[in-house]
Motif scaffolding. Sequence first.
Motif, PDB file in Angstrom:
ATOM      1  N   THR A  39      26.967  29.186  -8.204  1.00  0.00           N
ATOM      2  CA  THR A  39      28.084  28.244  -8.158  1.00  0.00           C
ATOM      3  C   THR A  39      27.639  26.816  -7.897  1.00  0.00           C
ATOM      4  OG1 THR A  39      28.334  28.691  -5.825  1.00  0.00           O
ATOM      5  CG2 THR A  39      29.727  29.952  -7.302  1.00  0.00           C
ATOM      6  N   ALA A  40      26.372  26.617  -7.560  1.00  0.00           N
ATOM      7  CA  ALA A  40      25.896  25.266  -7.255  1.00  0.00           C
ATOM      8  C   ALA A  40      24.387  25.215  -7.393  1.00  0.00           C
ATOM      9  CB  ALA A  40      26.282  24.882  -5.826  1.00  0.00           C
ATOM     10  N   GLY A  41      23.868  23.988  -7.518  1.00  0.00           N
ATOM     11  CA  GLY A  41      22.430  23.818  -7.671  1.00  0.00           C
ATOM     12  C   GLY A  41      21.652  24.336  -6.480  1.00  0.00           C
ATOM     13  N   MET A  42      22.305  24.336  -5.293  1.00  0.00           N
ATOM     14  CA  MET A  42      21.582  24.766  -4.097  1.00  0.00           C
ATOM     15  C   MET A  42      21.409  26.275  -4.021  1.00  0.00           C
ATOM     16  SD  MET A  42      24.049  26.343  -2.196  1.00  0.00           S
ATOM     17  CE  MET A  42      23.571  26.335  -0.469  1.00  0.00           C
ATOM     18  N   HIS A  43      22.214  26.984  -4.807  1.00  0.00           N
ATOM     19  CA  HIS A  43      22.262  28.443  -4.666  1.00  0.00           C
ATOM     20  C   HIS A  43      20.878  29.111  -4.792  1.00  0.00           C
ATOM     21  CE1 HIS A  43      25.578  31.637  -5.130  1.00  0.00           C
ATOM     22  NE2 HIS A  43      24.608  32.053  -4.386  1.00  0.00           N
ATOM     23  N   ILE A  67      28.815  28.487 -12.664  1.00  0.00           N
ATOM     24  CA  ILE A  67      30.139  29.035 -13.019  1.00  0.00           C
ATOM     25  C   ILE A  67      30.966  29.114 -11.743  1.00  0.00           C
ATOM     26  CG2 ILE A  67      31.390  31.147 -13.684  1.00  0.00           C
ATOM     27  CD1 ILE A  67      30.086  30.816 -16.171  1.00  0.00           C
ATOM     28  N   ARG A  68      32.181  28.579 -11.790  1.00  0.00           N
ATOM     29  CA  ARG A  68      33.096  28.724 -10.647  1.00  0.00           C
ATOM     30  C   ARG A  68      34.391  29.357 -11.129  1.00  0.00           C
ATOM     31  NH1 ARG A  68      32.180  23.381  -6.815  1.00  0.00           N
ATOM     32  NH2 ARG A  68      30.002  23.901  -6.393  1.00  0.00           N
ATOM     33  N   THR A  69      34.510  30.653 -10.873  1.00  0.00           N
ATOM     34  CA  THR A  69      35.721  31.334 -11.340  1.00  0.00           C
ATOM     35  C   THR A  69      36.915  30.954 -10.475  1.00  0.00           C
ATOM     36  OG1 THR A  69      34.922  33.192 -10.087  1.00  0.00           O
ATOM     37  CG2 THR A  69      34.664  33.311 -12.460  1.00  0.00           C
ATOM     38  N   GLU A  85      27.652  21.854 -15.633  1.00  0.00           N
ATOM     39  CA  GLU A  85      26.274  21.577 -15.227  1.00  0.00           C
ATOM     40  C   GLU A  85      26.295  20.657 -14.004  1.00  0.00           C
ATOM     41  OE1 GLU A  85      23.351  20.986 -18.755  1.00  0.00           O
ATOM     42  OE2 GLU A  85      25.346  20.519 -19.497  1.00  0.00           O
ATOM     43  N   MET A  86      25.411  20.971 -13.066  1.00  0.00           N
ATOM     44  CA  MET A  86      25.367  20.185 -11.839  1.00  0.00           C
ATOM     45  C   MET A  86      24.006  19.523 -11.685  1.00  0.00           C
ATOM     46  SD  MET A  86      25.912  21.434  -7.914  1.00  0.00           S
ATOM     47  CE  MET A  86      27.659  21.736  -7.940  1.00  0.00           C
ATOM     48  N   LEU A  87      24.014  18.202 -11.604  1.00  0.00           N
ATOM     49  CA  LEU A  87      22.788  17.466 -11.311  1.00  0.00           C
ATOM     50  C   LEU A  87      22.651  17.403  -9.792  1.00  0.00           C
ATOM     51  CD1 LEU A  87      23.517  14.615 -13.853  1.00  0.00           C
ATOM     52  CD2 LEU A  87      21.600  16.225 -14.030  1.00  0.00           C
ATOM     53  N   TRP A 158      33.494  19.548   4.286  1.00  0.00           N
ATOM     54  CA  TRP A 158      32.498  20.485   4.795  1.00  0.00           C
ATOM     55  C   TRP A 158      32.144  21.376   3.640  1.00  0.00           C
ATOM     56  CZ3 TRP A 158      30.356  21.097   9.700  1.00  0.00           C
ATOM     57  CH2 TRP A 158      29.542  22.221   9.830  1.00  0.00           C
ATOM     58  N   TRP A 159      30.878  21.486   3.295  1.00  0.00           N
ATOM     59  CA  TRP A 159      30.530  22.306   2.131  1.00  0.00           C
ATOM     60  C   TRP A 159      29.719  23.533   2.506  1.00  0.00           C
ATOM     61  CZ3 TRP A 159      27.157  24.868  -0.883  1.00  0.00           C
ATOM     62  CH2 TRP A 159      27.659  25.286  -2.126  1.00  0.00           C
ATOM     63  N   GLY A 160      30.116  24.653   1.931  1.00  0.00           N
ATOM     64  CA  GLY A 160      29.333  25.869   1.984  1.00  0.00           C
ATOM     65  C   GLY A 160      29.776  26.801   3.084  1.00  0.00           C
ATOM     66  N   TRP A 198      30.408  13.141  -7.220  1.00  0.00           N
ATOM     67  CA  TRP A 198      29.131  13.511  -6.563  1.00  0.00           C
ATOM     68  C   TRP A 198      29.408  13.873  -5.114  1.00  0.00           C
ATOM     69  CZ3 TRP A 198      24.282   9.776  -7.151  1.00  0.00           C
ATOM     70  CH2 TRP A 198      23.097  10.503  -6.947  1.00  0.00           C
ATOM     71  N   ASN A 199      28.612  14.792  -4.631  1.00  0.00           N
ATOM     72  CA  ASN A 199      28.793  15.269  -3.270  1.00  0.00           C
ATOM     73  C   ASN A 199      27.437  15.383  -2.595  1.00  0.00           C
ATOM     74  OD1 ASN A 199      29.631  16.527  -0.952  1.00  0.00           O
ATOM     75  ND2 ASN A 199      30.125  18.498  -1.919  1.00  0.00           N
ATOM     76  N   ASP A 200      27.248  14.665  -1.494  1.00  0.00           N
ATOM     77  CA  ASP A 200      26.015  14.793  -0.717  1.00  0.00           C
ATOM     78  C   ASP A 200      26.313  15.664   0.510  1.00  0.00           C
ATOM     79  OD1 ASP A 200      25.032  12.993  -2.526  1.00  0.00           O
ATOM     80  OD2 ASP A 200      24.516  11.421  -1.055  1.00  0.00           O
ATOM     81  N   VAL A 201      25.704  16.836   0.546  1.00  0.00           N
ATOM     82  CA  VAL A 201      25.911  17.704   1.708  1.00  0.00           C
ATOM     83  C   VAL A 201      24.778  17.472   2.697  1.00  0.00           C
ATOM     84  CG1 VAL A 201      26.283  20.060   2.531  1.00  0.00           C
ATOM     85  CG2 VAL A 201      26.986  19.420   0.209  1.00  0.00           C
ATOM     86  N   LEU A 202      25.170  17.251   3.938  1.00  0.00           N
ATOM     87  CA  LEU A 202      24.201  16.962   4.992  1.00  0.00           C
ATOM     88  C   LEU A 202      24.043  18.262   5.768  1.00  0.00           C
ATOM     89  CD1 LEU A 202      26.260  13.808   5.463  1.00  0.00           C
ATOM     90  CD2 LEU A 202      24.008  13.873   4.341  1.00  0.00           C
ATOM     91  N   VAL A 221      19.150  17.925   2.783  1.00  0.00           N
ATOM     92  CA  VAL A 221      20.176  17.283   1.974  1.00  0.00           C
ATOM     93  C   VAL A 221      20.340  18.133   0.719  1.00  0.00           C
ATOM     94  CG1 VAL A 221      20.727  15.306   0.520  1.00  0.00           C
ATOM     95  CG2 VAL A 221      19.775  14.950   2.806  1.00  0.00           C
ATOM     96  N   ASP A 222      21.593  18.362   0.332  1.00  0.00           N
ATOM     97  CA  ASP A 222      21.894  19.114  -0.892  1.00  0.00           C
ATOM     98  C   ASP A 222      22.967  18.328  -1.628  1.00  0.00           C
ATOM     99  OD1 ASP A 222      23.029  20.960  -2.758  1.00  0.00           O
ATOM    100  OD2 ASP A 222      24.396  21.636  -1.179  1.00  0.00           O
ATOM    101  N   THR A 223      22.630  17.797  -2.793  1.00  0.00           N
ATOM    102  CA  THR A 223      23.665  17.036  -3.486  1.00  0.00           C
ATOM    103  C   THR A 223      24.025  17.678  -4.821  1.00  0.00           C
ATOM    104  OG1 THR A 223      22.629  15.458  -5.022  1.00  0.00           O
ATOM    105  CG2 THR A 223      22.386  15.006  -2.659  1.00  0.00           C
ATOM    106  N   GLY A 224      25.226  17.397  -5.272  1.00  0.00           N
ATOM    107  CA  GLY A 224      25.676  17.943  -6.545  1.00  0.00           C
ATOM    108  C   GLY A 224      26.550  16.936  -7.275  1.00  0.00           C
ATOM    109  N   MET A 225      26.101  16.554  -8.475  1.00  0.00           N
ATOM    110  CA  MET A 225      26.894  15.625  -9.285  1.00  0.00           C
ATOM    111  C   MET A 225      27.430  16.381 -10.497  1.00  0.00           C
ATOM    112  SD  MET A 225      25.528  12.319 -11.395  1.00  0.00           S
ATOM    113  CE  MET A 225      25.958  11.013 -10.288  1.00  0.00           C
TER     114      MET A 225
HETATM  115  N1  SER Z   1      26.466  22.240  -2.921  1.00  0.00           N
HETATM  116  C1  SER Z   1      27.287  21.086  -3.038  1.00  0.00           C
HETATM  117  C2  SER Z   1      28.406  21.263  -4.047  1.00  0.00           C
HETATM  118  O1  SER Z   1      28.424  22.226  -4.746  1.00  0.00           O
HETATM  119  C3  SER Z   1      26.448  19.920  -3.426  1.00  0.00           C
HETATM  120  O2  SER Z   1      25.608  20.292  -4.468  1.00  0.00           O
HETATM  121  O3  SER Z   1      29.254  20.432  -4.115  1.00  0.00           O
END
Ligand code: SER
Length: 590
Positions: A39-43, A67-69, A85-87, A158-160, A198-202, A221-225
């Motif tokens: 669901t995200a680049g960090m996964h 994919i986010r169902t 697609e997530m940068l 708050w993410w995750g 864009w989202n910067d997760v700290l 740091v985990d970001t997703g654009m």
């Molecule tokens: N994990 C965060 C999100 O999906 C940043 O990548 O928004």
Amino acid sequence: MTYQQLKNSFLEYFEKQGHKVIGSASLIPDNDPTVLFTTAGMHPLVPYLMGEKHALGKRLASCQKCIRTSDIDEVGDGTHHTFFEMLGNWSLGDYFKKETIKFSWEFLTQVLKLDKDRIAISIFGGNSDVIDYDSESEKYWLELGLNKDRIAKVSENWWGPAGLSGPCGPDTEMFYWTGQDQAPKIFDPEDKKWVEIWNDVLMEYNKIAEGKFEKLKQKNVDTGMGLERTLAVLNNYDDNYLTELFQPIIKKIEDLSGKKYASDKKIFRIIADHIRSAVFIMGDPKGVGPSNKDQGYVLRRLIRRAIRYGKNLEIKNNFCLELAKIIIEKYKADYPELEKNQIFITTELEKEENKFQATLEKGLREFYKQKNIDGKIAFLLFSTYGFPLEMTEELAKENNIKINKTDFEAEFQKHQELSRTASVGMFKGGLVDDNYNTKRHHSAAHLLLEALRRVLGPHVEQKGSNINQERIRFDFSHNEKMSDEQKKQVEDIVNEQIKKALPVNCEEMPLAKAKEVGATGVFEHKYGDKVKVYSMGKSSSISSEIPFSREICGGPHVDNTKELISFKITKEESSSAGVRRIKAILGKNN
Ligand code: SER
């Protein structure tokens, strides 16, 4: 700016800041049984966010397929998708708030040259007693020149974690004003014309299974654009479907239907979105075809929903394939797996469309006869006409037809009970006479599955088996013919386990526990039940040693793998699209 330019400039920018670029992981996560899709680049990076060392260092960047169902009901507006697609850029215990905020600002305003006056920021607003508002991030944004009115404190920032447990933390999100007018002076996160890009997760916390939060070993740091959204705003669109990624698909739907996008936006978007997701799910290196379980069921829902909406546009013939071809063409340079799996994608898609087109109309007629939808009707629509439950629910909502949900769920529960009994029965049937040789072959099938996973990869799943006194016949998901070397490796691994004389153990446990200990097996129709888990290797689930194979299974099995004597593959052939078949025998035991 084009799709390619955006992707390249993101990755190049972060490379310049000392990041190593990694490729997109599979859409189907490797080690997370709690979610179906990435669901995200960090996964794929969870182990490294938890403290494991990454071979490429502490700074990474990627463009990840996601994919986010959970967003399926939002698809139809201009900015939501099931596939996207997530940068992203990551600091694995390296830089933290100050640097990531600076990188984000610099990239948006100096590389992409987005209008500063159209940017707004949200930061974590705190949750009263536990964690305070993120004044530090606020300070860094102010230092970069952001106006205080354009920074909103939001307690939901708050993410995750991505699954049920794992790394998470407060985040700071960047928004862009997509209205034609000037952006309002004061940022209101509720105004839909502000689109989050864009989202910067700290990432400072780890959520553990009991729901508690503990501090992570390191600050990440985990970001997703969102690539589609950013591409849209860069081209002054307030609608992602106007970008080059969707226009060829939209135009094709216009041709096929004779209708215009402008008059049926929602339907066009749903069809384009769902077929794009379907292509990526089937074309993934661990791709699956439509089925009634897990990822296969989500895929089926997406395809059938697109077909149902195709009817609303009065498209006469099959159309999914035409759209799929355009999608493969657009993305094959960046995702060569789509071209590699093209035959699988097109065959499965066509099969699914033929199947559903054959029953859809009759099913709809049946549906429109009803004043109320009870469980029996929903079940009939599902089993005879192939309507996924969610589709019946959606149709009922659209037509103001009452749906009795409790009854509906009870009927399905009953069906699950039935099919479970049926499959247990079938399985027993497979083991015909409980003959000793049959039992030996059955145990060998467990070793074979694990050996195949180790040699060919974790995408291998059992697709069926037929076991008798003479031989093992075993079907499994895999797209290519096995090489002689791979067959030999599999034989060697199985024979090694036989030589090791591993004890075979059986334990009963709740399904959730079986998943937790990593047992493989068919999880459908078993929810809430106790299942039997057979381990070959070290003993029980409480032992810290991991057995060679652990499978959910009804049994019976031999007591020790030495009873199998020796293992030999006699044939490897194709069984159906994406499924291979192995026949194998064991040395005689007498
Ligand atoms: N994990 C965060 C999100 O999906 C940043 O990548 O928004």
